[in-house]
Design a protein around this motif. Sequence first.
Motif, short mmCIF file in Angstrom:
data_model
loop_
_atom_site.label_atom_id
_atom_site.label_comp_id
_atom_site.label_asym_id
_atom_site.label_seq_id
_atom_site.Cartn_x
_atom_site.Cartn_y
_atom_site.Cartn_z
N LEU A 20 38.13 66.52 -89.35
CA LEU A 20 37.84 66.15 -89.98
C LEU A 20 37.23 64.90 -89.31
N SER A 21 35.94 64.56 -90.18
CA SER A 21 35.29 62.52 -89.71
C SER A 21 35.59 61.63 -90.13
N CYS A 22 35.14 60.70 -89.61
CA CYS A 22 35.56 59.05 -89.63
C CYS A 22 34.61 58.09 -89.48
N ALA A 23 33.46 58.49 -90.27
CA ALA A 23 32.14 57.30 -90.04
C ALA A 23 32.61 55.82 -90.10
N ALA A 24 31.89 55.22 -89.08
CA ALA A 24 32.13 53.47 -89.43
C ALA A 24 30.51 52.78 -89.62
N SER A 25 30.82 52.53 -90.08
CA SER A 25 29.63 51.03 -90.50
C SER A 25 29.68 49.53 -90.25
N GLY A 26 29.47 49.09 -89.42
CA GLY A 26 30.09 47.41 -89.73
C GLY A 26 30.51 47.02 -88.75
N PHE A 27 31.16 47.66 -87.21
CA PHE A 27 31.31 48.13 -86.09
C PHE A 27 31.10 48.96 -85.10
N ARG A 28 31.01 48.93 -84.41
CA ARG A 28 30.18 50.44 -83.41
C ARG A 28 31.40 50.99 -83.10
N VAL A 29 31.55 52.09 -82.51
CA VAL A 29 33.16 53.26 -82.95
C VAL A 29 33.58 52.77 -80.97
N PRO A 30 32.63 53.10 -79.79
CA PRO A 30 32.80 52.29 -78.67
C PRO A 30 33.30 51.57 -78.37
N TYR A 31 33.58 50.12 -79.10
CA TYR A 31 34.21 48.89 -78.43
C TYR A 31 35.30 49.17 -79.71
N LYS A 65 50.19 67.65 -80.82
CA LYS A 65 50.44 68.28 -79.16
C LYS A 65 49.59 69.69 -79.27
N GLY A 66 48.75 69.80 -78.89
CA GLY A 66 48.18 71.39 -78.65
C GLY A 66 47.89 72.54 -79.33
N ARG A 67 47.41 70.94 -81.12
CA ARG A 67 46.68 71.35 -82.00
C ARG A 67 45.72 71.03 -82.70
N VAL A 68 44.90 69.59 -82.18
CA VAL A 68 44.72 68.54 -82.57
C VAL A 68 43.53 68.37 -81.38
N THR A 69 42.80 67.93 -81.80
CA THR A 69 41.95 66.94 -80.89
C THR A 69 41.18 65.91 -81.20
N ILE A 70 40.76 64.62 -80.65
CA ILE A 70 39.93 64.12 -81.47
C ILE A 70 39.43 63.21 -80.68
N SER A 71 38.03 62.69 -80.73
CA SER A 71 36.31 63.02 -80.42
C SER A 71 36.15 61.87 -81.07
N ARG A 72 34.57 61.59 -80.23
CA ARG A 72 33.98 60.64 -80.54
C ARG A 72 32.63 60.36 -79.83
N ASN A 74 29.72 58.23 -80.13
CA ASN A 74 28.63 57.10 -80.14
C ASN A 74 27.33 57.45 -80.74
N ALA A 75 26.59 57.77 -80.77
CA ALA A 75 25.25 58.45 -81.74
C ALA A 75 25.30 57.93 -82.69
N LYS A 76 26.56 58.91 -83.34
CA LYS A 76 26.65 58.74 -84.63
C LYS A 76 27.52 58.14 -85.10
N ASN A 77 28.56 56.92 -84.15
CA ASN A 77 28.94 56.22 -85.21
C ASN A 77 30.20 56.97 -85.57
N THR A 78 31.05 57.75 -85.38
CA THR A 78 31.71 58.96 -85.95
C THR A 78 32.44 59.22 -84.94
N VAL A 79 33.98 59.12 -85.11
CA VAL A 79 35.07 60.31 -84.25
C VAL A 79 35.82 61.04 -85.21
N TYR A 80 35.93 61.93 -85.29
CA TYR A 80 36.39 63.13 -85.56
C TYR A 80 37.98 64.16 -85.17
N LEU A 81 38.18 64.44 -85.47
CA LEU A 81 40.14 65.17 -85.09
C LEU A 81 39.66 66.49 -86.19
N GLN A 82 39.77 67.79 -85.00
CA GLN A 82 39.47 68.55 -84.88
C GLN A 82 40.91 69.51 -84.28
#
Length: 123
Positions: A20-31, A65-72, A74-82
């Motif tokens: 899954l992808s979560c694309a952000a606009s209007g703010f920066r995901v690293p912050y 736990k053990g089945r999902v991984t969240i990641s970010r 920064n260049a794409k301003n997107t957070v993922y859930l594998q």
Amino acid sequence: QEQLVESGGGSVQPGGSLRLSCAASGFRVPYIAIGWFRQAPGKEREGVSCISSGEGFTYYVDSMKGRVTISRDNAKNTVYLQMNSLKPDDTAVYYCAWLSYCSGIGLGRPNSWGQGTQVTVST
């Protein structure tokens, strides 16, 4: 205007995977802290995982736990859930949210939500 848009949901068989992808606009995901929630039919919305601002500390609820991984990305301003080894009980609408915090004690208060993406796990 701050906005979160989820994508990547779909139908898979048990044991399958989705990202899954979560694309952000209007703010920066690293912050900001971003979390993933899900809501199954007839059930309350529940937290799944989150990633903090800055160094990107991650938190997972015990059931995932053990089945999902969240990641970010920064260049794409997107957070993922594998999500791997999916089960029928994982069927739900999955939402991402801008959180007040993400820490070792869990997901903070959601400040804003995306529209959700449907995940269906069935044979």
